[in-house]
Design a protein around this motif. Structure first.
Motif, PDB file in Angstrom:
ATOM      1  N   MET A  59       0.843  -1.191   0.000  1.00 54.79           N
ATOM      2  CA  MET A  59       0.000   0.000   0.000  1.00 54.79           C
ATOM      3  C   MET A  59       0.882   1.247   0.000  1.00 54.79           C
ATOM      4  O   MET A  59       1.782   1.372   0.837  1.00 54.79           O
ATOM      5  N   ALA A  60       0.639   2.147  -0.934  1.00 50.68           N
ATOM      6  CA  ALA A  60       1.437   3.368  -1.043  1.00 50.68           C
ATOM      7  C   ALA A  60       1.181   4.290   0.144  1.00 50.68           C
ATOM      8  O   ALA A  60       0.045   4.454   0.594  1.00 50.68           O
ATOM      9  N   LYS A  61       2.253   4.879   0.665  1.00 56.13           N
ATOM     10  CA  LYS A  61       2.163   5.825   1.766  1.00 56.13           C
ATOM     11  C   LYS A  61       2.656   7.194   1.302  1.00 56.13           C
ATOM     12  O   LYS A  61       3.595   7.295   0.516  1.00 56.13           O
ATOM     13  N   ARG A  62       2.024   8.240   1.810  1.00 56.44           N
ATOM     14  CA  ARG A  62       2.442   9.585   1.434  1.00 56.44           C
ATOM     15  C   ARG A  62       3.916   9.823   1.742  1.00 56.44           C
ATOM     16  O   ARG A  62       4.607  10.512   0.995  1.00 56.44           O
ATOM     17  N   THR A  63       4.386   9.256   2.837  1.00 55.21           N
ATOM     18  CA  THR A  63       5.771   9.480   3.240  1.00 55.21           C
ATOM     19  C   THR A  63       6.772   8.844   2.278  1.00 55.21           C
ATOM     20  O   THR A  63       7.961   9.129   2.359  1.00 55.21           O
ATOM     21  N   ASP A  64       6.287   7.989   1.377  1.00 52.00           N
ATOM     22  CA  ASP A  64       7.163   7.368   0.391  1.00 52.00           C
ATOM     23  C   ASP A  64       7.436   8.289  -0.797  1.00 52.00           C
ATOM     24  O   ASP A  64       8.261   7.963  -1.657  1.00 52.00           O
ATOM     25  N   PHE A  65       6.748   9.438  -0.837  1.00 51.39           N
ATOM     26  CA  PHE A  65       6.831  10.310  -2.002  1.00 51.39           C
ATOM     27  C   PHE A  65       7.389  11.678  -1.590  1.00 51.39           C
ATOM     28  O   PHE A  65       6.760  12.401  -0.813  1.00 51.39           O
ATOM     29  N   TRP A  93       3.894   6.890  -8.934  1.00 51.46           N
ATOM     30  CA  TRP A  93       2.989   7.956  -8.491  1.00 51.46           C
ATOM     31  C   TRP A  93       1.748   7.367  -7.847  1.00 51.46           C
ATOM     32  O   TRP A  93       1.422   6.195  -8.035  1.00 51.46           O
ATOM     33  N   ALA A  94       1.087   8.188  -7.049  1.00 51.66           N
ATOM     34  CA  ALA A  94      -0.117   7.768  -6.348  1.00 51.66           C
ATOM     35  C   ALA A  94      -0.994   8.988  -6.121  1.00 51.66           C
ATOM     36  O   ALA A  94      -0.514  10.122  -6.121  1.00 51.66           O
ATOM     37  N   VAL A  95      -2.286   8.725  -5.947  1.00 48.40           N
ATOM     38  CA  VAL A  95      -3.255   9.804  -5.738  1.00 48.40           C
ATOM     39  C   VAL A  95      -4.092   9.478  -4.507  1.00 48.40           C
ATOM     40  O   VAL A  95      -4.591   8.356  -4.367  1.00 48.40           O
ATOM     41  N   TRP A  96      -4.250  10.485  -3.640  1.00 47.92           N
ATOM     42  CA  TRP A  96      -5.099  10.359  -2.454  1.00 47.92           C
ATOM     43  C   TRP A  96      -6.141  11.473  -2.431  1.00 47.92           C
ATOM     44  O   TRP A  96      -5.903  12.569  -2.963  1.00 47.92           O
ATOM     45  N   ALA A  97      -7.263  11.202  -1.811  1.00 42.42           N
ATOM     46  CA  ALA A  97      -8.244  12.219  -1.424  1.00 42.42           C
ATOM     47  C   ALA A  97      -8.431  12.056   0.079  1.00 42.42           C
ATOM     48  O   ALA A  97      -8.980  11.043   0.532  1.00 42.42           O
ATOM     49  N   ASP A  98      -7.928  13.016   0.832  1.00 43.69           N
ATOM     50  CA  ASP A  98      -7.872  12.868   2.291  1.00 43.69           C
ATOM     51  C   ASP A  98      -7.091  11.595   2.636  1.00 43.69           C
ATOM     52  O   ASP A  98      -5.974  11.436   2.199  1.00 43.69           O
ATOM     53  N   HIS A  99      -7.703  10.654   3.365  1.00 41.71           N
ATOM     54  CA  HIS A  99      -7.001   9.444   3.772  1.00 41.71           C
ATOM     55  C   HIS A  99      -7.165   8.311   2.765  1.00 41.71           C
ATOM     56  O   HIS A  99      -6.564   7.244   2.919  1.00 41.71           O
ATOM     57  N   LEU A 136      -6.697   6.211  -0.548  1.00 43.41           N
ATOM     58  CA  LEU A 136      -5.818   5.989  -1.685  1.00 43.41           C
ATOM     59  C   LEU A 136      -6.686   5.681  -2.902  1.00 43.41           C
ATOM     60  O   LEU A 136      -7.463   4.731  -2.903  1.00 43.41           O
ATOM     61  N   LEU A 137      -6.550   6.499  -3.959  1.00 44.95           N
ATOM     62  CA  LEU A 137      -7.403   6.355  -5.140  1.00 44.95           C
ATOM     63  C   LEU A 137      -6.724   5.615  -6.286  1.00 44.95           C
ATOM     64  O   LEU A 137      -7.381   4.880  -7.025  1.00 44.95           O
ATOM     65  N   LEU A 138      -5.430   5.832  -6.439  1.00 43.50           N
ATOM     66  CA  LEU A 138      -4.754   5.283  -7.612  1.00 43.50           C
ATOM     67  C   LEU A 138      -3.268   5.135  -7.327  1.00 43.50           C
ATOM     68  O   LEU A 138      -2.672   5.946  -6.612  1.00 43.50           O
ATOM     69  N   THR A 139      -2.678   4.095  -7.870  1.00 42.57           N
ATOM     70  CA  THR A 139      -1.217   3.961  -7.910  1.00 42.57           C
ATOM     71  C   THR A 139      -0.822   3.684  -9.344  1.00 42.57           C
ATOM     72  O   THR A 139      -1.597   3.120 -10.129  1.00 42.57           O
TER      73      THR A 139
END
Length: 288
Positions: A1-7, A98-104, A106-109
Motif C-alpha cells: 500500500m502506497a504511503k504519502r511518506t514514500d513520495f 505515483w499515487a493519488v489520495w483524497a484525504d485518507h 488511496l485512489l490510484l497507484t
C-alpha cells in the motif's frame, strides 16, 4: 500500500465539474492529465522547469509506458494529492512511481516510464549527469539551485538572458529601455540551476544615492520558475547585501502585478501608481 511518506513530492489539485462523468466520479482518463500537471510541477521543483530546463541540456522527455491501478473513485470538489517519486534512472529511461489520495483514501497507484531524447537527433539519448544530479538533490532535500552575487562583468551573460526573456520578449519592453548605465556599477544577483541555466536575477544600486539608501530593480524570474521561490531568494539576497553595506532603507519601482509579493517581504507602497515603460508601477520602500 502506497504511503504519502514514500513520495518526496506531492502536488494538490481540485476536481472540477468537467472532469466528472455520468457516474458522478472522475472519468478514469483524467488521471493521466492529473499526472501531466503534477510531473510539470515536479520538474519545476527539481530545478528543471519544463521546457527550458530540458532544452538547456539539449534534450526532452517522452512517455513510453503508463501502468495504472484504480483503488477508489474521486468525486467533484475532492482535493487530490498527487505523489511522485523517481524509482530509477537507466541509460535513457526515467521510471516514476505515483499515487493519488483524497484525504485518507488511496485512489490510484501507477508507474510512468519516460525516455530521454536528444533534441538534435530525436532519438533516445543517455540521461545527462546534471539531470541525474537534479533528481538526486531533490529526492534528498538538497538545493537544486545556486545563487551568486557579483558585478556586471561576472553576471552579465546570465542576467541578460533572464531579463531579455522576461522584460523584452514577454513584456515587450523596448530593448533600448532595458539596458542602462546603472548595470555597470550595480551588484547583481543570479539564481542558476545545477546545470547552469539562469532562472532569476535582480540588481542592487547604491552609487549615486543618498547615504544609507539603496534601490533594488530589474528583478526577473523565468516564467517557468515563477512560484518556485527563486525570485524571493533574489530579493532577500539583495536586501541582505544592502544591510551589509550599512544601508538603512531600500526602495524599488515595483510592477503593481507583483505588489503583494513585495508586501509579503516587508515593502510598503507609497504614492500613486505610475507608468514606466507602459507598465503600471508603484514606489515601494522597506526600512532595514
Amino acid at each position: 500500500m502506497a504511503k504519502r511518506t514514500d513520495f518526496p513530492f506531492i502536488h494538490r489539485l481540485r476536481v472540477r465539474w468537467q472532469e466528472v462523468d455520468a457516474q458522478q466520479v472522475v472519468f478514469n482518463g483524467h488521471y493521466l492529465t492529473y499526472l501531466d500537471v503534477a510531473i510539470s510541477e515536479y520538474w519545476r521543483a527539481a530545478g528543471l522547469p519544463y521546457p527550458d530546463g530540458m532544452s538547456h541540456l539539449g534534450g526532452d522527455v517522452y512517455v513510453r509506458q503508463h501502468t495504472l491501478s484504480y483503488h477508489a473513485p474521486a468525486r467533484l470538489d475532492d482535493h487530490l494529492d498527487i505523489g511522485l517519486r523517481c524509482e530509477s534512472i537507466g541509460t535513457s529511461s526515467i521510471k516514476m512511481a505515483w499515487a493519488v489520495w483524497a484525504d485518507h483514501r488511496l485512489l490510484l497507484t501507477g508507474e510512468a516510464v519516460y525516455v530521454y531524447t536528444s533534441l538534435e537527433t530525436r532519438r533516445s539519448h543517455p540521461v545527462p549527469e546534471t539531470f541525474r544530479q537534479h533528481i538526486h538533490a531533490h529526492a534528498h532535500g538538497e538545493p537544486v539551485t545556486t545563487l551568486t552575487l557579483g558585478p556586471w562583468r561576472d553576471q552579465q551573460q546570465a542576467a541578460e538572458a533572464v531579463r531579455r526573456s522576461v522584460f523584452i520578449d514577454e513584456q515587450a519592453v523596448p530593448e533600448a529601455e532595458e539596458w542602462d548605465a546603472d548595470d555597470a556599477h550595480a551588484l547583481h544577483a543570479v539564481v542558476r540551476n545545477l546545470a547552469g541555466l539562469p532562472l532569476a536575477t535582480g540588481r542592487l544600486i547604491t552609487q549615486g544615492l543618498p547615504s544609507g539608501q539603496a534601490r533594488i530593480g530589474r528583478l526577473a524570474v523565468l516564467r517557468a520558475m515563477r512560484g518556485a521561490g527563486v525570485g524571493r531568494a533574489v530579493l532577500r539576497a539583495l536586501v541582505e547585501a544592502a544591510q551589509a553595506q550599512g544601508c538603512t532603507q531600500v526602495c524599488m519601482h515595483a510592477q503593481t502585478a507583483a505588489q503583494r509579493f513585495y508586501e509579503s517581504e516587508g515593502f510598503v507602497a507609497q504614492g500613486e501608481v505610475f507608468d514606466e515603460v507602459e507598465i503600471p508601477h508603484v514606489l515601494m520602500r522597506r526600512d532595514l
